[in-house]
Design a protein around this motif. Structure first.
Motif, short mmCIF file in Angstrom:
data_model
loop_
_atom_site.label_atom_id
_atom_site.label_comp_id
_atom_site.label_asym_id
_atom_site.label_seq_id
_atom_site.Cartn_x
_atom_site.Cartn_y
_atom_site.Cartn_z
N LYS A 91 0.98 -1.16 0.08
CA LYS A 91 0.12 0.03 -0.16
C LYS A 91 0.92 1.14 0.22
O LYS A 91 0.39 2.33 0.16
N GLY A 92 2.20 1.11 0.06
CA GLY A 92 2.96 2.10 -0.37
C GLY A 92 3.57 2.88 1.15
O GLY A 92 4.17 3.89 1.27
N TYR A 93 3.32 2.25 2.27
CA TYR A 93 3.89 2.76 3.60
C TYR A 93 5.30 2.26 3.91
O TYR A 93 5.79 1.14 3.48
N ASN A 94 6.02 3.07 4.48
CA ASN A 94 7.58 2.96 4.48
C ASN A 94 7.57 2.24 5.92
O ASN A 94 8.92 1.23 5.87
N ARG A 95 6.99 2.70 6.95
CA ARG A 95 7.26 2.05 8.25
C ARG A 95 6.00 1.48 8.77
O ARG A 95 4.91 2.11 8.54
N VAL A 96 6.14 0.55 9.74
CA VAL A 96 5.15 -0.12 10.48
C VAL A 96 5.43 0.23 11.95
O VAL A 96 6.39 -0.12 12.18
N GLU A 97 4.37 0.46 12.76
CA GLU A 97 4.49 0.51 13.91
C GLU A 97 3.45 -0.14 14.82
O GLU A 97 2.61 -0.72 14.00
N ILE A 98 3.92 -0.35 16.12
CA ILE A 98 3.28 -1.18 16.86
C ILE A 98 3.30 -0.79 18.45
O ILE A 98 4.18 -0.41 18.61
N GLY A 99 2.41 -0.86 19.33
CA GLY A 99 2.44 -0.70 20.29
C GLY A 99 1.95 -1.70 21.34
O GLY A 99 0.97 -2.37 20.88
N THR A 100 2.60 -1.89 22.48
CA THR A 100 2.06 -2.90 23.32
C THR A 100 2.40 -2.50 24.76
O THR A 100 3.20 -1.75 24.88
N GLY A 101 1.72 -3.27 25.69
CA GLY A 101 1.97 -3.20 27.19
C GLY A 101 3.16 -3.49 27.69
O GLY A 101 3.98 -4.51 27.33
N ASN A 102 3.75 -2.74 28.68
CA ASN A 102 4.92 -3.25 29.31
C ASN A 102 4.95 -4.70 29.82
O ASN A 102 5.87 -5.23 30.24
N SER A 104 3.25 -7.27 28.43
CA SER A 104 3.04 -8.06 27.52
C SER A 104 4.19 -8.75 26.88
O SER A 104 4.80 -8.52 25.85
N ILE A 105 4.82 -9.45 27.52
CA ILE A 105 6.23 -10.16 27.61
C ILE A 105 6.21 -10.87 26.17
O ILE A 105 7.12 -10.83 25.48
N ASN A 106 5.19 -11.91 26.18
CA ASN A 106 5.13 -12.66 24.93
C ASN A 106 4.93 -12.00 23.65
O ASN A 106 5.87 -12.31 22.52
N GLN A 107 4.10 -10.90 23.78
CA GLN A 107 4.05 -9.87 22.52
C GLN A 107 5.32 -9.20 22.11
O GLN A 107 5.85 -9.04 21.32
N LEU A 108 6.01 -8.62 23.30
CA LEU A 108 7.19 -7.98 22.94
C LEU A 108 8.43 -8.77 22.20
O LEU A 108 8.99 -8.60 21.40
N ALA A 109 8.37 -10.08 22.79
CA ALA A 109 9.31 -11.13 22.33
C ALA A 109 9.27 -11.24 20.82
O ALA A 109 9.86 -11.28 20.00
N LEU A 110 7.70 -11.55 20.39
CA LEU A 110 7.07 -11.72 19.29
C LEU A 110 7.34 -10.69 18.20
O LEU A 110 8.10 -10.89 17.12
N TYR A 111 7.16 -9.57 18.53
CA TYR A 111 7.43 -8.28 17.52
C TYR A 111 8.98 -8.24 17.31
O TYR A 111 9.05 -7.94 16.30
#
Length: 153
Positions: A91-102, A104-111
Motif C-alpha cells: 500500500k506504499g507505507y515505508n514504516r510499520v509501528e506497533i504498541g504494546t503494554g509493558n 505483554s512479555i510474549n508480544q514484545l518477544a514476538l514483535y
C-alpha cells in the motif's frame, strides 16, 4: 489457513479484538479508520485478526493483533504480522509501528523476533486510557512500549 480483508458491513470478530484490547470503545474508534484482516481456519472459522491504521502517508500502525487462545504459540501471530508488514509495503507505507503494554512479555518477544525495534515508551498510557487496571504476567500494565520497523524486509 486463509487471510482476507473484512468486507464492508461484515461484523468484526469482537471476541478476538477484545483479547488484544479490552476497551470496545477504543477499538470502535480506530476500527472505522483501519484495514481489518482476518485469518480463517478451514474447520474453525475466524482464528485471528490484525487491524492496520494509516498514521500518515508513510506510516501505518498495527492497532490490534489477536489470535484465538487455542491457536496461540502455533505461528498464526507471526503469519498475521508478516501479512501486515507485506500489506503495508504493497500500500506504499515505508514504516510499520506497533504498541504494546509493558506487561505483554510474549508480544514484545514476538514483535522483536519479526524485526520490530523499540523506539519509545508512552508512560502511563494504560492508566490514562483505561478505567480498569490491566494485569498480565503478574505485572500491572501501565506503559505502552512503542516499536517500529521498515515495511520492506
Amino acid at each position: 489457513m486463509n487471510i482476507r480483508m473484512l468486507k464492508d458491513g461484515e461484523q468484526p470478530p469482537w471476541n478476538l479484538l477484545l483479547l488484544a484490547d479490552p476497551s470496545k470503545d477504543l477499538v470502535s474508534k480506530y476500527l472505522d479508520k483501519s484495514f481489518c484482516y482476518v485469518v480463517e481456519s478451514e474447520n474453525e472459522g475466524t482464528i485471528g485478526v490484525i487491524v492496520l491504521m494509516p498514521i500518515s502517508n508513510h506510516i501505518i500502525e498495527i492497532m490490534n493483533l489477536a489470535v484465538d487462545e487455542f491457536y496461540q504459540c502455533k505461528g498464526v501471530g507471526t503469519i498475521l504480522l508478516k501479512h501486515g508488514i507485506q500489506t503495508a509495503a504493497e500500500k506504499g507505507y515505508n514504516r510499520v509501528e506497533i504498541g504494546t503494554g509493558n506487561s505483554s512479555i510474549n508480544q514484545l518477544a514476538l514483535y522483536q523476533k519479526v524485526g520490530f525495534r523499540i523506539i519509545g515508551i508512552d508512560h502511563d498510557f494504560f492508566i490514562r486510557n483505561y478505567e480498569e487496571p490491566i494485569y498480565e504476567n503478574g505485572i500491572q500494565c501501565r506503559d505502552m512500549i512503542r516499536l517500529s520497523m521498515p515495511s520492506s524486509l
